[in-house]
Design a protein around this motif. Sequence first.
Motif, PDB file in Angstrom:
ATOM      1  N   UNK A 191       2.442  23.138   0.283  1.00 49.09           N
ATOM      2  CA  UNK A 191       2.899  23.150   1.880  1.00 49.09           C
ATOM      3  C   UNK A 191       1.371  23.405   2.518  1.00 49.09           C
ATOM      4  N   UNK A 192       0.526  23.878   1.948  1.00 43.98           N
ATOM      5  CA  UNK A 192      -0.924  23.765   2.852  1.00 43.98           C
ATOM      6  C   UNK A 192      -1.780  22.545   2.822  1.00 43.98           C
ATOM      7  N   UNK A 193      -1.055  21.552   2.082  1.00 43.74           N
ATOM      8  CA  UNK A 193      -1.680  20.230   2.283  1.00 43.74           C
ATOM      9  C   UNK A 193      -0.874  19.223   2.933  1.00 43.74           C
ATOM     10  N   UNK A 194       0.392  19.290   3.038  1.00 43.57           N
ATOM     11  CA  UNK A 194       1.142  18.269   3.755  1.00 43.57           C
ATOM     12  C   UNK A 194       2.131  18.849   4.817  1.00 43.57           C
ATOM     13  N   UNK A 195       2.308  20.355   4.799  1.00 42.14           N
ATOM     14  CA  UNK A 195       3.151  20.852   5.863  1.00 42.14           C
ATOM     15  C   UNK A 195       4.610  20.668   5.623  1.00 42.14           C
ATOM     16  N   UNK A 196       5.048  20.435   4.816  1.00 40.20           N
ATOM     17  CA  UNK A 196       6.512  19.891   4.659  1.00 40.20           C
ATOM     18  C   UNK A 196       7.088  21.118   3.733  1.00 40.20           C
ATOM     19  N   UNK A 197       8.045  21.658   4.523  1.00 36.95           N
ATOM     20  CA  UNK A 197       8.624  22.885   4.128  1.00 36.95           C
ATOM     21  C   UNK A 197      10.018  22.618   3.420  1.00 36.95           C
ATOM     22  N   UNK A 198      10.426  23.563   2.486  1.00 34.56           N
ATOM     23  CA  UNK A 198      11.658  23.485   1.857  1.00 34.56           C
ATOM     24  C   UNK A 198      12.809  23.299   3.079  1.00 34.56           C
ATOM     25  N   UNK A 207       0.754  -1.010  -0.095  1.00 37.06           N
ATOM     26  CA  UNK A 207       0.047  -0.101   0.204  1.00 37.06           C
ATOM     27  C   UNK A 207       0.921   1.263   0.002  1.00 37.06           C
ATOM     28  N   UNK A 208       0.635   2.140  -0.852  1.00 36.80           N
ATOM     29  CA  UNK A 208       1.836   3.269  -1.245  1.00 36.80           C
ATOM     30  C   UNK A 208       0.801   4.393  -1.367  1.00 36.80           C
ATOM     31  N   UNK A 209       1.545   5.530  -0.956  1.00 35.53           N
ATOM     32  CA  UNK A 209       1.347   6.957  -1.069  1.00 35.53           C
ATOM     33  C   UNK A 209       2.239   7.798  -1.212  1.00 35.53           C
ATOM     34  N   UNK A 210       2.478   9.107  -1.926  1.00 36.79           N
ATOM     35  CA  UNK A 210       3.360   9.924  -1.766  1.00 36.79           C
ATOM     36  C   UNK A 210       2.789  11.342  -1.661  1.00 36.79           C
ATOM     37  N   UNK A 211       3.674  12.260  -1.547  1.00 35.45           N
ATOM     38  CA  UNK A 211       3.281  13.673  -1.409  1.00 35.45           C
ATOM     39  C   UNK A 211       4.239  14.342  -2.306  1.00 35.45           C
ATOM     40  N   UNK A 212       3.974  15.523  -2.917  1.00 34.18           N
ATOM     41  CA  UNK A 212       4.590  16.024  -3.797  1.00 34.18           C
ATOM     42  C   UNK A 212       4.566  17.735  -3.627  1.00 34.18           C
TER      43      UNK A 212
END
Length: 223
Positions: A54-61, A5-10
């Motif tokens: 960023x609003x979707x996953x909250x992962x910053x540069x 079962x796989x998911x990615x964030x982009x």
Amino acid sequence: MREIVLDTETTGLDPRSGHRIVEIGCVELVNLMPTGRTFHRYIDPERDMPAEAFAVHGLSREFLSQHKVFAAEVDAFIDFVGDARLVIHNASFDMKFINAELERLARPQLPMSQALDTVQMARERFRGAQVSLDALCRRFNIESSHRVKHGALLDAELLAEVYLELTGGRQPGLLLGAKAGDTETTTTAPRREWPRRQFAPAEAEIAAHDAFVEKLSDPIWRR
């Protein structure tokens, strides 16, 4: 039967526009049950992070710059996935990003035939209903209140539970965290025995039976 079962964030919606993977989460299933093995990596996309993503996953540069690039993680990812079927919610989205990353490294791409799309499964089962991951968690009473933002591993774990429901693999009382060999104790209500009722035949029924027997050759009732 091994499945992942796989998911990615982009960073966005289209790798052809320069968007990249920033997180990969995988959960291993064998015979529809989680084994406890997972694969989880944050990925440095080597580019900026759009505000919408960023609003979707909250992962910053800044956060992602502390992690390895996809090229440094690709071997571990491919080894974990192997030739297992990939269970993905909206498979075309994640597969195009994964294959874009593989193509960038001149690595063999993963065939779409290896992927199973749970969005399509849900649409076929619940025609006209919402089939987002949140909607399916609500439908199947899967606890997802801790899903404040999207996260690849968290979403893969939730999707694993949804997938079990979609395939009918979940059994009442079965816990995802149960260890192999665990058994579930069930109790059955005692069966109540009812006394037999006696129904004496009416005189007309006896006469009809005797008339029928007279027509038979060597009937068993007279032996």
